[in-house]
Write an enzyme that holds these catalytic residues in place. Structure first.
Site, short mmCIF file in Angstrom:
data_model
loop_
_atom_site.label_atom_id
_atom_site.label_comp_id
_atom_site.label_asym_id
_atom_site.label_seq_id
_atom_site.Cartn_x
_atom_site.Cartn_y
_atom_site.Cartn_z
N CYS A 1 0.83 -1.20 0.00
CA CYS A 1 0.00 0.00 0.00
C CYS A 1 0.87 1.25 0.00
CB CYS A 1 -0.93 -0.01 1.21
SG CYS A 1 -2.04 1.42 1.30
N CYS B 1 -6.14 -2.95 7.33
CA CYS B 1 -7.37 -2.15 7.25
C CYS B 1 -8.54 -2.88 6.61
CB CYS B 1 -7.09 -0.83 6.52
SG CYS B 1 -6.65 -1.00 4.78
#
Length: 382
Positions: free
Chosen positions: A121, A218
């Protein structure tokens, strides 16, 4: 005044102009760390622009507590921006995030690896697409709440560990390139503890001062990786055999994706005299291979996709003597890197490590300073 003297002293972000003329895009997750960075820079008078990324389905995000970039966190980031008086934007990166991070996460697990999606990410979304967005907004730099340090060395920007070893995030940022480092700033890297960060949040009157830290990936609710993989890749959890290293069948499993290298609990093969651990995931034959703890130990670690942050070319030497981390929770240990190409190498550990797993990162550290020399990806079993 000498001709080479800047009209203004170097500001706290390294620019020779007033903070008011220095635009900073702050990547805001809605947590206390990035909120403090934004508030700190706004108070110093910088031209702050807050940006929060919506990374996955907003409805699902609202239902999940404690994960970064979820619906609640977007709301919290917006409130911080309003309180400190700077603009804030929410960008829909759902498709980018799925293509660049979530799909590889699922495929890596299906391939028997143990991926680290937070690194991807940072590499593929935050420090790539978001960084380009910051440049489009005519920012001088982009700041984040990561606990890591940046220094301008004789060969250009350098990456260094954070002052607080307990909070250091260098393992997750090893793939940051020199070009990205020249544009990035990490204002929290010098802090000695998370308590200092929360004290700053209280000083600025931020409503997130006592907000708990995010613990999970997440997009993985409650740490249940398998359920996310099954959603992304329906039918992925095919049952198979649990075997020992000699191939003897000891039991059955409900899908390789439910297991990781080094796992001991939850194998469902009780009644044996000695504890057994997952030592290999044989995806092609749908087998989970188990063995004694000693079978987990290795000193040879093959690494690829290396991002090298040293001045000399990576393959300009036969050996590099460094310290490495092969898991985020372990301290750096002495090792020798033997380059095979500009982006591949064999890493020999001074002492054997247990549970080294394909899909994890191997990060390189200077043995005499806090500098990080990059790292790469562990890429095959043993």
């Amino acid at each position: 005044m000498p001709l080479d003297t800047p009209a203004h002293p170097i500001n706290s972000l390294g620019f020779a102009k007033p903070p008011s003329e220095t635009r900073v895009v702050v990547a805001m997750s809605g947590g206390v760390d990035s909120s403090v960075v934004a508030a700190m820079l706004a108070e110093e008078g910088y031209d702050v622009v807050g940006v929060t990324l919506q990374l996955y389905d907003h409805g699902a995000a609202l239902a999940k507590k404690g994960a970064c970039c979820a619906g609640r966190d977007i709301h919290d980031a917006r409130r911080v921006a309003e309180a400190m008086g700077f603009p804030h934007y929410v960008l829909d990166y759902e498709n980018v995030f799925r293509d660049a991070v979530m799909d590889e996460f699922a495929d890596s697990y299906l391939g028997g690896a143990t991926p680290v999606p937070c690194i991807r990410c940072n590499e593929r979304v935050k420090f790539k697409d978001l960084l380009e967005t910051a440049k489009d907004l005519e920012a001088d730099c982009m700041a984040t709440g990561h606990y890591i340090a940046r220094a301008d060395g004789p060969g250009g920007p350098e990456l260094h560990s954070a002052a607080d070893p307990a909070r250091d995030q260098s393992y997750f940022l090893f793939s940051t390139t020199p070009e990205q480092l020249s544009f990035l700033r990490f204002p929290l890297g010098h802090l000695k503890s998370k308590a200092e960060t929360r004290a700053l949040a209280a000083k600025y009157g931020l409503m997130v001062a006592d907000k708990p830290d995010s613990q999970d990936i997440c997009f993985v609710p409650d740490g249940n990786y398998a359920s996310v993989i099954e959603k992304l890749r329906p039918g992925a959890a095919e049952p198979g055999e649990i075997v020992d290293t000699e191939g003897r069948v000891l039991g059955t499993h409900r899908g390789v994706i439910h297991y990781t290298i080094g796992q001991r609990r939850g194998l469902g093969i009780g009644g044996l005299s000695d504890p057994l651990y997952v030592v290999k995931l044989d995806v092609d034959n749908k087998r989970v291979v188990v063995g004694p703890k000693s079978d987990l130990a290795t000193r040879q670690v093959p690494v690829r996709e290396i991002n090298w942050l040293g001045e000399a070319p990576f393959d300009s030497r036969e050996e590099w003597h460094v310290a490495v981390k092969v898991r985020s929770t372990r301290p750096p240990t002495p090792a020798v890197i033997r380059p095979l190409s500009p982006t591949t190498a064999t890493v020999e550990l001074a002492e054997a490590e247990e549970g080294v797993s394909p899909g994890q990162a191997c990060v390189f550290y200077d043995t005499e300073s806090s500098r990080i020399f990059g790292g790469g990806w562990i890429w095959r079993g043993y």
